[in-house]
Scaffold this motif. Structure first.
Motif, PDB file in Angstrom:
ATOM      1  N   ALA A 123      -0.675  26.204  41.689  1.00 20.87           N
ATOM      2  CA  ALA A 123      -0.705  25.469  40.420  1.00 20.87           C
ATOM      3  C   ALA A 123      -1.886  25.985  39.600  1.00 20.87           C
ATOM      4  O   ALA A 123      -3.007  26.102  40.110  1.00 20.87           O
ATOM      5  N   VAL A 124      -1.618  26.313  38.338  1.00 20.28           N
ATOM      6  CA  VAL A 124      -2.643  26.935  37.496  1.00 20.28           C
ATOM      7  C   VAL A 124      -2.705  26.243  36.140  1.00 20.28           C
ATOM      8  O   VAL A 124      -1.678  26.031  35.486  1.00 20.28           O
ATOM      9  N   THR A 125      -3.917  25.880  35.729  1.00 23.06           N
ATOM     10  CA  THR A 125      -4.161  25.420  34.367  1.00 23.06           C
ATOM     11  C   THR A 125      -5.068  26.436  33.685  1.00 23.06           C
ATOM     12  O   THR A 125      -6.145  26.762  34.193  1.00 23.06           O
ATOM     13  N   ALA A 126      -4.599  26.957  32.545  1.00 21.17           N
ATOM     14  CA  ALA A 126      -5.359  27.967  31.801  1.00 21.17           C
ATOM     15  C   ALA A 126      -5.912  27.345  30.518  1.00 21.17           C
ATOM     16  O   ALA A 126      -5.206  26.600  29.823  1.00 21.17           O
ATOM     17  N   PHE A 127      -7.170  27.663  30.216  1.00 18.42           N
ATOM     18  CA  PHE A 127      -7.823  27.189  29.001  1.00 18.42           C
ATOM     19  C   PHE A 127      -8.211  28.400  28.150  1.00 18.42           C
ATOM     20  O   PHE A 127      -8.892  29.313  28.636  1.00 18.42           O
ATOM     21  N   GLU A 128      -7.774  28.390  26.904  1.00 18.34           N
ATOM     22  CA  GLU A 128      -8.197  29.440  25.964  1.00 18.34           C
ATOM     23  C   GLU A 128      -9.415  28.929  25.204  1.00 18.34           C
ATOM     24  O   GLU A 128      -9.345  27.897  24.530  1.00 18.34           O
ATOM     25  N   LEU A 129     -10.532  29.664  25.308  1.00 20.91           N
ATOM     26  CA  LEU A 129     -11.802  29.189  24.758  1.00 20.91           C
ATOM     27  C   LEU A 129     -12.310  30.090  23.640  1.00 20.91           C
ATOM     28  O   LEU A 129     -12.066  31.302  23.639  1.00 20.91           O
ATOM     29  N   GLU A 130     -13.034  29.473  22.714  1.00 17.99           N
ATOM     30  CA  GLU A 130     -13.855  30.204  21.746  1.00 17.99           C
ATOM     31  C   GLU A 130     -15.312  29.901  22.065  1.00 17.99           C
ATOM     32  O   GLU A 130     -15.671  28.740  22.292  1.00 17.99           O
ATOM     33  N   LEU A 131     -16.124  30.955  22.074  1.00 13.53           N
ATOM     34  CA  LEU A 131     -17.545  30.797  22.376  1.00 13.53           C
ATOM     35  C   LEU A 131     -18.366  31.310  21.201  1.00 13.53           C
ATOM     36  O   LEU A 131     -18.186  32.444  20.751  1.00 13.53           O
ATOM     37  N   LYS A 132     -19.269  30.481  20.727  1.00 14.87           N
ATOM     38  CA  LYS A 132     -20.170  30.917  19.654  1.00 14.87           C
ATOM     39  C   LYS A 132     -21.477  30.145  19.751  1.00 14.87           C
ATOM     40  O   LYS A 132     -21.481  29.020  20.270  1.00 14.87           O
ATOM     41  N   PRO A 133     -22.551  30.785  19.276  1.00 14.26           N
ATOM     42  CA  PRO A 133     -22.634  32.128  18.709  1.00 14.26           C
ATOM     43  C   PRO A 133     -22.503  33.200  19.791  1.00 14.26           C
ATOM     44  O   PRO A 133     -22.690  32.925  20.985  1.00 14.26           O
ATOM     45  N   VAL A 134     -22.210  34.416  19.370  1.00 16.35           N
ATOM     46  CA  VAL A 134     -21.966  35.477  20.347  1.00 16.35           C
ATOM     47  C   VAL A 134     -23.221  35.813  21.152  1.00 16.35           C
ATOM     48  O   VAL A 134     -23.119  36.344  22.268  1.00 16.35           O
ATOM     49  N   GLU A 135     -24.389  35.520  20.597  1.00 20.64           N
ATOM     50  CA  GLU A 135     -25.625  35.820  21.317  1.00 20.64           C
ATOM     51  C   GLU A 135     -25.755  34.985  22.601  1.00 20.64           C
ATOM     52  O   GLU A 135     -26.535  35.343  23.493  1.00 20.64           O
ATOM     53  N   ARG A 136     -24.984  33.889  22.699  1.00 19.41           N
ATOM     54  CA  ARG A 136     -25.091  33.018  23.862  1.00 19.41           C
ATOM     55  C   ARG A 136     -23.885  33.151  24.797  1.00 19.41           C
ATOM     56  O   ARG A 136     -23.704  32.323  25.698  1.00 19.41           O
ATOM     57  N   VAL A 137     -23.059  34.157  24.575  1.00 19.77           N
ATOM     58  CA  VAL A 137     -21.854  34.302  25.395  1.00 19.77           C
ATOM     59  C   VAL A 137     -22.197  34.455  26.876  1.00 19.77           C
ATOM     60  O   VAL A 137     -21.574  33.836  27.750  1.00 19.77           O
ATOM     61  N   ASN A 138     -23.186  35.276  27.189  1.00 20.97           N
ATOM     62  CA  ASN A 138     -23.544  35.501  28.589  1.00 20.97           C
ATOM     63  C   ASN A 138     -23.955  34.183  29.265  1.00 20.97           C
ATOM     64  O   ASN A 138     -23.507  33.866  30.373  1.00 20.97           O
ATOM     65  N   ALA A 139     -24.777  33.395  28.575  1.00 19.98           N
ATOM     66  CA  ALA A 139     -25.237  32.128  29.146  1.00 19.98           C
ATOM     67  C   ALA A 139     -24.085  31.135  29.297  1.00 19.98           C
ATOM     68  O   ALA A 139     -23.989  30.424  30.305  1.00 19.98           O
ATOM     69  N   LEU A 140     -23.207  31.087  28.315  1.00 24.95           N
ATOM     70  CA  LEU A 140     -22.087  30.149  28.363  1.00 24.95           C
ATOM     71  C   LEU A 140     -21.111  30.500  29.486  1.00 24.95           C
ATOM     72  O   LEU A 140     -20.648  29.624  30.221  1.00 24.95           O
ATOM     73  N   VAL A 141     -20.782  31.788  29.614  1.00 22.37           N
ATOM     74  CA  VAL A 141     -19.867  32.205  30.680  1.00 22.37           C
ATOM     75  C   VAL A 141     -20.493  31.947  32.049  1.00 22.37           C
ATOM     76  O   VAL A 141     -19.808  31.535  32.995  1.00 22.37           O
ATOM     77  N   SER A 142     -21.778  32.170  32.159  1.00 22.75           N
ATOM     78  CA  SER A 142     -22.470  31.911  33.434  1.00 22.75           C
ATOM     79  C   SER A 142     -22.378  30.442  33.810  1.00 22.75           C
ATOM     80  O   SER A 142     -22.155  30.098  34.975  1.00 22.75           O
ATOM     81  N   ARG A 143     -22.546  29.558  32.837  1.00 20.45           N
ATOM     82  CA  ARG A 143     -22.447  28.122  33.121  1.00 20.45           C
ATOM     83  C   ARG A 143     -21.029  27.726  33.513  1.00 20.45           C
ATOM     84  O   ARG A 143     -20.816  26.898  34.400  1.00 20.45           O
ATOM     85  N   ILE A 144     -20.039  28.319  32.864  1.00 16.53           N
ATOM     86  CA  ILE A 144     -18.646  28.024  33.207  1.00 16.53           C
ATOM     87  C   ILE A 144     -18.333  28.500  34.625  1.00 16.53           C
ATOM     88  O   ILE A 144     -17.739  27.775  35.428  1.00 16.53           O
ATOM     89  N   ALA A 145     -18.769  29.722  34.946  1.00 18.12           N
ATOM     90  CA  ALA A 145     -18.486  30.280  36.267  1.00 18.12           C
ATOM     91  C   ALA A 145     -19.231  29.547  37.372  1.00 18.12           C
ATOM     92  O   ALA A 145     -18.735  29.420  38.499  1.00 18.12           O
ATOM     93  N   SER A 146     -20.421  29.036  37.072  1.00 16.53           N
ATOM     94  CA  SER A 146     -21.239  28.380  38.099  1.00 16.53           C
ATOM     95  C   SER A 146     -20.641  27.067  38.585  1.00 16.53           C
ATOM     96  O   SER A 146     -21.041  26.539  39.627  1.00 16.53           O
ATOM     97  N   SER A 147     -19.665  26.523  37.847  1.00 19.36           N
ATOM     98  CA  SER A 147     -19.031  25.278  38.277  1.00 19.36           C
ATOM     99  C   SER A 147     -18.183  25.481  39.528  1.00 19.36           C
ATOM    100  O   SER A 147     -17.871  24.518  40.236  1.00 19.36           O
ATOM    101  N   GLY A 148     -17.801  26.733  39.800  1.00 22.02           N
ATOM    102  CA  GLY A 148     -16.978  27.015  40.964  1.00 22.02           C
ATOM    103  C   GLY A 148     -15.518  26.661  40.787  1.00 22.02           C
ATOM    104  O   GLY A 148     -14.726  26.767  41.732  1.00 22.02           O
TER     105      GLY A 148
END
Length: 240
Positions: A123-148
């Motif tokens: 079973a898969v739920t997919a979320f399409e996200l917008e991230l801004k500002p682009v300067e914070r993309v690395n930090a935002l993706v890291s926080r999303i991935a860290s949730s496990g």
């Protein structure tokens, strides 16, 4: 005796008509006269290229929450709680620049594992996200991935006003075509008279990212996005 003057007037009238017709023929424009002779006006056709660069406004990424189970019911039941936690995690990041544009759910057969008698389900739920500002993309993706909870897909970048970037690239393509056409016309001792046709070429709007220097294991946004456009333009040309 009465027939003489009348005949003279008729001859004079005919002569006037012939002269008027000759004058009208001489007044026809060169282009029309040329067409009547079966000729066509000379033309020159060239292709112009245009590029316009802008800074990216935001990033786009799809993240997925996947849950496996031996049966459809088990996969769905176990997934319900994980998907709810995932949605809550993303909602908490909204104030930091994470926007959920859409989400969807799907069920599929899972990849068979060794010694597994029957294939499981996923079973898969997919979320399409917008991230801004682009300067914070690395930090935002890291926080999303860290949730496990999430599997993170490839990251793309966009501009707020795509049409404005494309239109500027098109203007540059026309200017490039005109500059080339003027060179060709001048070399032939001619000049540009007017545009006959404009045909847009290729696939306009492709975005190419020029990446900034990348650092190890870190997401680095592109420095610019490039809009490409091309146009084939035909001009009438005439004597200088």
């Amino acid at each position: 005796m009465r027939k003489g003057p009348s005949r003279n007037r008729v001859v004079a009238g005919l002569a006037a008509i012939v002269c008027a017709a000759a004058f009208a023929g001489a007044a026809v424009s060169p282009a029309v006269a040329q067409e009547r002779r079966g000729g066509t006006e000379p033309t020159v056709t060239v292709q112009g290229q245009g590029q316009h660069t802008v800074k990216p406004s935001f990033a786009v990424v799809t993240v997925e929450v996947a849950t496996s189970g031996d049966t459809l019911d088990k996969a769905t039941a176990a997934h319900e709680g994980r998907a709810a936690r995932a949605a809550e995690t993303l909602q908490k990041l909204a104030s930091d620049g994470v926007t959920v544009k859409r989400s969807d759910f799907r069920l599929a057969r899972d990849v068979p594992r060794p010694k597994q008698e029957q294939p499981g389900y996923r079973a898969v739920t997919a979320f399409e996200l917008e991230l801004k500002p682009v300067e914070r993309v690395n930090a935002l993706v890291s926080r999303i991935a860290s949730s496990g909870l999430f599997e993170v897909g490839p990251i793309g970048y966009r501009a707020d006003d795509t049409n404005a970037g494309l239109d500027e690239a098109r203007r540059k393509a026309i200017a490039d075509a005109q500059a080339k056409a003027e060179v060709f016309a001048a070399a032939a001792g001619m000049r540009l008279v007017g545009v006959v046709a404009i045909v847009e070429g290729g696939e306009p709007g492709a975005l190419r990212a020029e990446m900034a220097s990348a650092r190890s294991m870190q997401i680095t946004p592109p420095a610019t996005l490039t809009f490409d456009a091309s146009a084939t333009v035909t001009w009438r040309i005439g004597p200088r």
